[in-house]
Design a protein around this motif. Structure first.
Motif, PDB file in Angstrom:
ATOM      1  N   ILE A   1       0.823  -1.220   0.000  1.00 40.89           N
ATOM      2  CA  ILE A   1       0.000   0.000   0.000  1.00 40.89           C
ATOM      3  C   ILE A   1       0.852   1.263   0.000  1.00 40.89           C
ATOM      4  O   ILE A   1       0.539   2.228  -0.702  1.00 40.89           O
ATOM      5  CB  ILE A   1      -0.964  -0.008   1.206  1.00 40.89           C
ATOM      6  CG1 ILE A   1      -1.929  -1.192   1.095  1.00 40.89           C
ATOM      7  CG2 ILE A   1      -1.730   1.300   1.300  1.00 40.89           C
ATOM      8  CD1 ILE A   1      -2.801  -1.383   2.324  1.00 40.89           C
ATOM      9  N   ALA A   2       1.938   1.295   0.772  1.00 45.67           N
ATOM     10  CA  ALA A   2       2.740   2.517   0.908  1.00 45.67           C
ATOM     11  C   ALA A   2       3.288   3.009  -0.438  1.00 45.67           C
ATOM     12  O   ALA A   2       3.164   4.201  -0.757  1.00 45.67           O
ATOM     13  CB  ALA A   2       3.873   2.297   1.912  1.00 45.67           C
ATOM     14  N   PRO A   3       3.890   2.142  -1.270  1.00 49.28           N
ATOM     15  CA  PRO A   3       4.381   2.637  -2.576  1.00 49.28           C
ATOM     16  C   PRO A   3       3.255   3.100  -3.494  1.00 49.28           C
ATOM     17  O   PRO A   3       3.409   4.098  -4.209  1.00 49.28           O
ATOM     18  CB  PRO A   3       5.112   1.425  -3.165  1.00 49.28           C
ATOM     19  CG  PRO A   3       5.403   0.539  -2.010  1.00 49.28           C
ATOM     20  CD  PRO A   3       4.284   0.740  -1.043  1.00 49.28           C
ATOM     21  N   VAL A   4       2.137   2.385  -3.483  1.00 47.44           N
ATOM     22  CA  VAL A   4       1.006   2.793  -4.324  1.00 47.44           C
ATOM     23  C   VAL A   4       0.492   4.158  -3.884  1.00 47.44           C
ATOM     24  O   VAL A   4       0.231   5.039  -4.712  1.00 47.44           O
ATOM     25  CB  VAL A   4      -0.121   1.739  -4.277  1.00 47.44           C
ATOM     26  CG1 VAL A   4      -1.355   2.244  -5.019  1.00 47.44           C
ATOM     27  CG2 VAL A   4       0.355   0.421  -4.871  1.00 47.44           C
ATOM     28  N   ALA A   5       0.362   4.346  -2.572  1.00 50.07           N
ATOM     29  CA  ALA A   5      -0.064   5.647  -2.053  1.00 50.07           C
ATOM     30  C   ALA A   5       0.918   6.733  -2.453  1.00 50.07           C
ATOM     31  O   ALA A   5       0.520   7.848  -2.833  1.00 50.07           O
ATOM     32  CB  ALA A   5      -0.198   5.579  -0.531  1.00 50.07           C
TER      33      ALA A   5
ATOM     34  N   VAL B   1      -7.570  11.318  -1.306  1.00 50.19           N
ATOM     35  CA  VAL B   1      -6.735  10.344  -2.019  1.00 50.19           C
ATOM     36  C   VAL B   1      -6.689   9.030  -1.245  1.00 50.19           C
ATOM     37  O   VAL B   1      -6.826   7.938  -1.816  1.00 50.19           O
ATOM     38  CB  VAL B   1      -5.308  10.903  -2.221  1.00 50.19           C
ATOM     39  CG1 VAL B   1      -4.374   9.816  -2.771  1.00 50.19           C
ATOM     40  CG2 VAL B   1      -5.328  12.101  -3.157  1.00 50.19           C
ATOM     41  N   GLY B   2      -6.502   9.130   0.073  1.00 51.27           N
ATOM     42  CA  GLY B   2      -6.508   7.929   0.901  1.00 51.27           C
ATOM     43  C   GLY B   2      -7.843   7.205   0.858  1.00 51.27           C
ATOM     44  O   GLY B   2      -7.897   5.961   0.895  1.00 51.27           O
TER      45      GLY B   2
ATOM     46  N   LEU C   1      -1.792   7.492   5.016  1.00 55.52           N
ATOM     47  CA  LEU C   1      -0.753   7.338   3.989  1.00 55.52           C
ATOM     48  C   LEU C   1      -1.076   8.186   2.759  1.00 55.52           C
ATOM     49  O   LEU C   1      -0.185   8.774   2.144  1.00 55.52           O
ATOM     50  CB  LEU C   1      -0.604   5.870   3.602  1.00 55.52           C
ATOM     51  CG  LEU C   1       0.016   4.942   4.653  1.00 55.52           C
ATOM     52  CD1 LEU C   1       0.065   3.513   4.144  1.00 55.52           C
ATOM     53  CD2 LEU C   1       1.413   5.415   5.051  1.00 55.52           C
ATOM     54  N   GLY C   2      -2.343   8.263   2.394  1.00 56.46           N
ATOM     55  CA  GLY C   2      -2.732   9.127   1.289  1.00 56.46           C
ATOM     56  C   GLY C   2      -2.480  10.592   1.589  1.00 56.46           C
ATOM     57  O   GLY C   2      -2.030  11.351   0.720  1.00 56.46           O
ATOM     58  N   MET C   3      -2.732  10.994   2.824  1.00 56.60           N
ATOM     59  CA  MET C   3      -2.492  12.378   3.233  1.00 56.60           C
ATOM     60  C   MET C   3      -1.003  12.713   3.182  1.00 56.60           C
ATOM     61  O   MET C   3      -0.609  13.764   2.671  1.00 56.60           O
ATOM     62  CB  MET C   3      -3.043  12.607   4.646  1.00 56.60           C
ATOM     63  CG  MET C   3      -4.543  12.482   4.746  1.00 56.60           C
ATOM     64  SD  MET C   3      -5.140  12.522   6.463  1.00 56.60           S
ATOM     65  CE  MET C   3      -5.012  14.275   6.814  1.00 56.60           C
ATOM     66  N   VAL C   4      -0.178  11.821   3.704  1.00 59.46           N
ATOM     67  CA  VAL C   4       1.269  12.033   3.683  1.00 59.46           C
ATOM     68  C   VAL C   4       1.772  12.151   2.255  1.00 59.46           C
ATOM     69  O   VAL C   4       2.546  13.055   1.908  1.00 59.46           O
ATOM     70  CB  VAL C   4       1.996  10.885   4.410  1.00 59.46           C
ATOM     71  CG1 VAL C   4       3.489  10.926   4.131  1.00 59.46           C
ATOM     72  CG2 VAL C   4       1.758  10.955   5.904  1.00 59.46           C
ATOM     73  N   ALA C   5       1.318  11.241   1.396  1.00 56.98           N
ATOM     74  CA  ALA C   5       1.802  11.207   0.021  1.00 56.98           C
ATOM     75  C   ALA C   5       1.398  12.466  -0.738  1.00 56.98           C
ATOM     76  O   ALA C   5       2.224  13.086  -1.428  1.00 56.98           O
ATOM     77  CB  ALA C   5       1.272   9.962  -0.683  1.00 56.98           C
ATOM     78  N   TYR C   6       0.144  12.858  -0.632  1.00 60.08           N
ATOM     79  CA  TYR C   6      -0.302  14.036  -1.380  1.00 60.08           C
ATOM     80  C   TYR C   6       0.368  15.299  -0.850  1.00 60.08           C
ATOM     81  O   TYR C   6       0.817  16.146  -1.630  1.00 60.08           O
ATOM     82  CB  TYR C   6      -1.826  14.178  -1.292  1.00 60.08           C
ATOM     83  CG  TYR C   6      -2.324  15.383  -2.058  1.00 60.08           C
ATOM     84  CD1 TYR C   6      -2.460  15.335  -3.436  1.00 60.08           C
ATOM     85  CD2 TYR C   6      -2.631  16.574  -1.405  1.00 60.08           C
ATOM     86  CE1 TYR C   6      -2.893  16.446  -4.155  1.00 60.08           C
ATOM     87  CE2 TYR C   6      -3.060  17.691  -2.114  1.00 60.08           C
ATOM     88  CZ  TYR C   6      -3.195  17.620  -3.483  1.00 60.08           C
ATOM     89  OH  TYR C   6      -3.609  18.723  -4.187  1.00 60.08           O
TER      90      TYR C   6
ATOM     91  N   LEU D   1       7.236   4.385   9.697  1.00 60.71           N
ATOM     92  CA  LEU D   1       8.020   3.755   8.632  1.00 60.71           C
ATOM     93  C   LEU D   1       7.234   3.668   7.328  1.00 60.71           C
ATOM     94  O   LEU D   1       7.755   4.050   6.268  1.00 60.71           O
ATOM     95  CB  LEU D   1       8.505   2.374   9.079  1.00 60.71           C
ATOM     96  CG  LEU D   1       9.621   2.377  10.135  1.00 60.71           C
ATOM     97  CD1 LEU D   1      10.001   0.943  10.508  1.00 60.71           C
ATOM     98  CD2 LEU D   1      10.844   3.129   9.613  1.00 60.71           C
ATOM     99  N   PRO D   2       5.977   3.196   7.336  1.00 61.48           N
ATOM    100  CA  PRO D   2       5.212   3.251   6.085  1.00 61.48           C
ATOM    101  C   PRO D   2       5.006   4.677   5.587  1.00 61.48           C
ATOM    102  O   PRO D   2       5.003   4.912   4.371  1.00 61.48           O
ATOM    103  CB  PRO D   2       3.873   2.602   6.470  1.00 61.48           C
ATOM    104  CG  PRO D   2       4.185   1.737   7.643  1.00 61.48           C
ATOM    105  CD  PRO D   2       5.263   2.453   8.385  1.00 61.48           C
TER     106      PRO D   2
END
Length: 436
Positions: free
Chosen positions: A243-247, A353-354, A372-377, A403-404
């Motif tokens: 999930i982490a890389p996809v996010a 996004v998440g 994770l979606g929030m962090v990525a965006y 870590l994720p």
């Protein structure tokens, strides 16, 4: 009683006078320390008052939009036009987030203080940001708090006749971030990643000092709190690896797209940007109409999006269209030219996004996927992955997810660069660079 030789007595008196001149109450060193401490205390107080005023303005608009929903189709575009007209006429340096102004002021502190970090500009920015919230604009108070914090520090230096240094501009901006979110570690990392081009050891102590003082003052007024509440989300390693890389890819690409579109309107030469420059009020009204239509149709995209983001974080189902709709609303607000930040709205878009990723991974932990979606965006927009991770860790209490989050943030930073090479705030700072 020992007898002091006249020559030694004269030497002692001269040394005392020299020490008094160099470190006494009238010395530059003493006045500089007083200016920094006084400015940090003021930043903590002002950040709390601004936050309370912004929350109140948001509540007022929420009640108004529930009772008079269709009227916002008129009031929001007219409000955008009025805000842009007032900004251009009264304080042009108050437009936009506030962080690009601080970045621009860092390069030439003297000119920056005289043009971008004046108290007049800061007061106008605060007032117009509150009005923007009252119109339903997709803005936050965090970016304006950064500019307000730097202007407050500049004022304390001016009163005590102390020159403003680039390191103080960096530190005061970082203190503004920390006080706005109650995230001291994020403030430190924001100074390293975003505000400082070259981070020196002597700046570290100054940043830490200002953040500690401003944070303690803010907490003494409102108490210790977690911005989104203590969620404490976690995710199993097997799920995180997928999930982490996809996010990171999805969120980072979306954040890069937001940056590219915003910079295209601000800096590029094409029909839309030319229309925005030639007819700023008409362009602002068009952007306001986009925000109003989305708000009326969805009922969720108004303002910062905090309520919707918090609901998704705690696992409440939300419509899949929320993320794209909030993206469009925030983009329309950001390019309109009115004062207001994008931190909080970006976190709301990231939650959307998440929420989309939850649909793709229905068996995964809902709260963790949304975060994770929030962090990525957020990392994709501001291109500051460490800051993104620490802000979400501190605002959700999800340190077990770090870590994720780091994996998603670093992938998002890479994905964002594939869409938009230039960092958003640094690109926008070129429109505020003081003339040499």
């Amino acid at each position: 009683m020992p007898i002091i030789a006249p020559s030694r007595r004269r030497w002692t008196i001269r040394r005392a006078r020299a020490l008094l001149r160099s470190r006494g109450p009238t010395s530059l060193m003493f006045r500089r320390r007083v200016a920094v401490v006084a400015g940090a205390v003021a930043i903590g107080v002002i950040a709390v008052l601004f936050a309370a005023a912004a929350d109140t303005a948001g509540e007022w608009f929420e009640r108004f939009s529930r009772s008079w929903c269709r009227i916002t189709l008129v009031t929001t575009p007219l409000g955008f036009m009025a805000l842009v007209w007032l900004t251009r006429r009264v304080a042009p340096a108050a437009r936009g987030s506030g962080i690009p102004q601080v970045i621009a002021a860092r390069t030439l502190p003297d000119l920056g203080v005289a043009t971008l970090l004046t108290m007049r500009t800061a007061i106008v920015k605060v007032g117009l940001t509150l009005v923007a919230i009252l119109t339903g604009a997709s803005v936050g108070r965090e970016g304006p708090t950064v500019q307000l914090a730097a202007a407050t520090m500049a004022l304390s230096h001016r009163w005590l006749r102390v020159p403003m240094r680039a390191s103080v501009v960096i530190a005061s901006g970082a203190a503004g971030v920390a006080a706005a979110f109650n995230t001291p570690l994020a403030g430190i990392l924001f100074a390293i990643e975003e505000l400082a081009a070259a981070y020196e050891q002597r700046v570290t102590l100054l940043v830490l000092s200002l953040i500690v003082i401003a944070g303690m003052v803010a907490q003494s007024l409102v108490g210790d709190y977690v911005y989104f509440g203590a969620i404490g989300a976690t995710i199993p390693l097997k799920s995180a690896v997928l999930i982490a890389p996809v996010a990171g890819i999805v969120g980072g690409a979306a954040g890069g797209l937001f940056s590219r579109l915003t910079l295209a309107v601000a800096l590029a030469d094409h029909p839309v940007s030319r229309f925005a420059r030639r007819r700023p009020l008409a362009f602002a009204g068009s952007c306001g109409l986009v925000v109003a239509v989305l708000g009326v149709v969805t009922g969720l995209t108004w303002g910062t999006g905090y309520t919707a983001a918090h609901a998704m974080i705690v696992g409440i189902d939300a419509p899949l269209w929320f993320g794209p709709a909030k993206f469009a609303s925030t983009l329309a607000t950001a390019v309109a030219g009115l004062p207001g930040g994008i931190f909080a709205p970006s976190l709301a878009v990231g939650a959307g996004v998440g929420n989309l990723l939850r649909a793709a991974f229905p068996d995964g932990p809902a709260s963790a996927i949304v975060i994770l979606g929030m962090v990525a965006y957020f990392a994709g927009v501001v291109r500051a992955p460490l800051t993104a991770v620490i802000i979400l860790a501190e605002t959700t209490g999800s340190r077990g997810l770090m870590l994720p989050m780091f994996a998603s943030a670093f992938v998002a930073d890479w994905a964002s660069t594939q869409v938009c090479r230039e960092k958003l705030y640094h690109g926008l700072s070129r429109t505020f660079a003081p003339a040499r």
